[in-house]
Design a protein around this motif. Sequence first.
Motif, PDB file in Angstrom:
ATOM      1  N   SER A  52       0.831  -1.084  -0.152  1.00 24.82           N
ATOM      2  CA  SER A  52       0.001  -0.017   0.209  1.00 24.82           C
ATOM      3  C   SER A  52       0.847   1.335   0.153  1.00 24.82           C
ATOM      4  O   SER A  52       0.556   2.273  -0.687  1.00 24.82           O
ATOM      5  N   GLY A  53       2.011   1.172   0.897  1.00 20.69           N
ATOM      6  CA  GLY A  53       2.867   2.351   0.799  1.00 20.69           C
ATOM      7  C   GLY A  53       3.492   2.536  -0.634  1.00 20.69           C
ATOM      8  O   GLY A  53       3.716   3.753  -1.300  1.00 20.69           O
ATOM      9  N   LEU A  54       3.622   1.595  -1.309  1.00 20.07           N
ATOM     10  CA  LEU A  54       4.426   1.329  -2.553  1.00 20.07           C
ATOM     11  C   LEU A  54       3.403   2.096  -3.480  1.00 20.07           C
ATOM     12  O   LEU A  54       3.992   2.743  -4.273  1.00 20.07           O
ATOM     13  N   VAL A  55       2.205   1.673  -3.637  1.00 18.55           N
ATOM     14  CA  VAL A  55       1.327   2.339  -4.453  1.00 18.55           C
ATOM     15  C   VAL A  55       1.007   3.606  -4.185  1.00 18.55           C
ATOM     16  O   VAL A  55       1.119   4.655  -5.097  1.00 18.55           O
ATOM     17  N   VAL A  56       1.008   4.351  -2.968  1.00 16.34           N
ATOM     18  CA  VAL A  56       0.793   5.540  -2.584  1.00 16.34           C
ATOM     19  C   VAL A  56       2.082   6.625  -3.260  1.00 16.34           C
ATOM     20  O   VAL A  56       1.890   7.556  -3.842  1.00 16.34           O
ATOM     21  N   ALA A  57       3.423   5.680  -3.034  1.00 18.01           N
ATOM     22  CA  ALA A  57       4.605   6.471  -3.636  1.00 18.01           C
ATOM     23  C   ALA A  57       4.540   6.559  -4.899  1.00 18.01           C
ATOM     24  O   ALA A  57       4.882   7.552  -5.566  1.00 18.01           O
TER      25      ALA A  57
END
Length: 204
Positions: A52-57
């Motif tokens: 999820s953090g990767l998607v946001v970044a």
Amino acid sequence: MAEHLMPLICSPWLYLIVFAAVAVDGFLPIVPSEAAVIGLGALSASGSPDVSGLVVAVVAGGMTGDRVAYLLGRKTGGRFRGRRLAAARDRAERALLRHGAAAILIGRFLPGGRTATTVTSGQVSLPPGRFCLFTGLAGLAWAAYTIGLGRLGGARFADSPLLAALFGIALGTAFTVVQAFVDRRRAARRPALPSSDPEPVSMS
């Protein structure tokens, strides 16, 4: 080697690095952000980095880079020179005229299409609200595509993160080659563009 990389993979700084790489790739397409995101997507199958953090970044970086390209397009006003740049701009302008802001979403998956469509959007003064909406959708779709390729490799080679990353990158490269081939075939069927003076790019 993996032992040296794991502290970075588990660090919050990783997401800032991904954000910066994807953003810069939007207006200076020399950073291999696609391969990096696919590789990290493969590693995320094991829990780190957080998907999820990767998607946001990735989405935030994509929208930021696209915005910079849009502003560069507004500033240059079409004063690009060179045959290849003129051809890329012409294709992007035709796509914008045919598909409207949806061309930003289409161009995100074509070789060289991201920068061409976002810069041209600024040059033709596409409304900023529509531009932001479609760059957000394009960023989300591209994040799903690249991270999904990586996680496909992660599921296929669960015991080898390196092979998982390489598998995902190989799939992404194969898709890019096919897209480039199809794009060239389509371009070859169109009427030839008027030749332009092959001078250097002018950003002033």
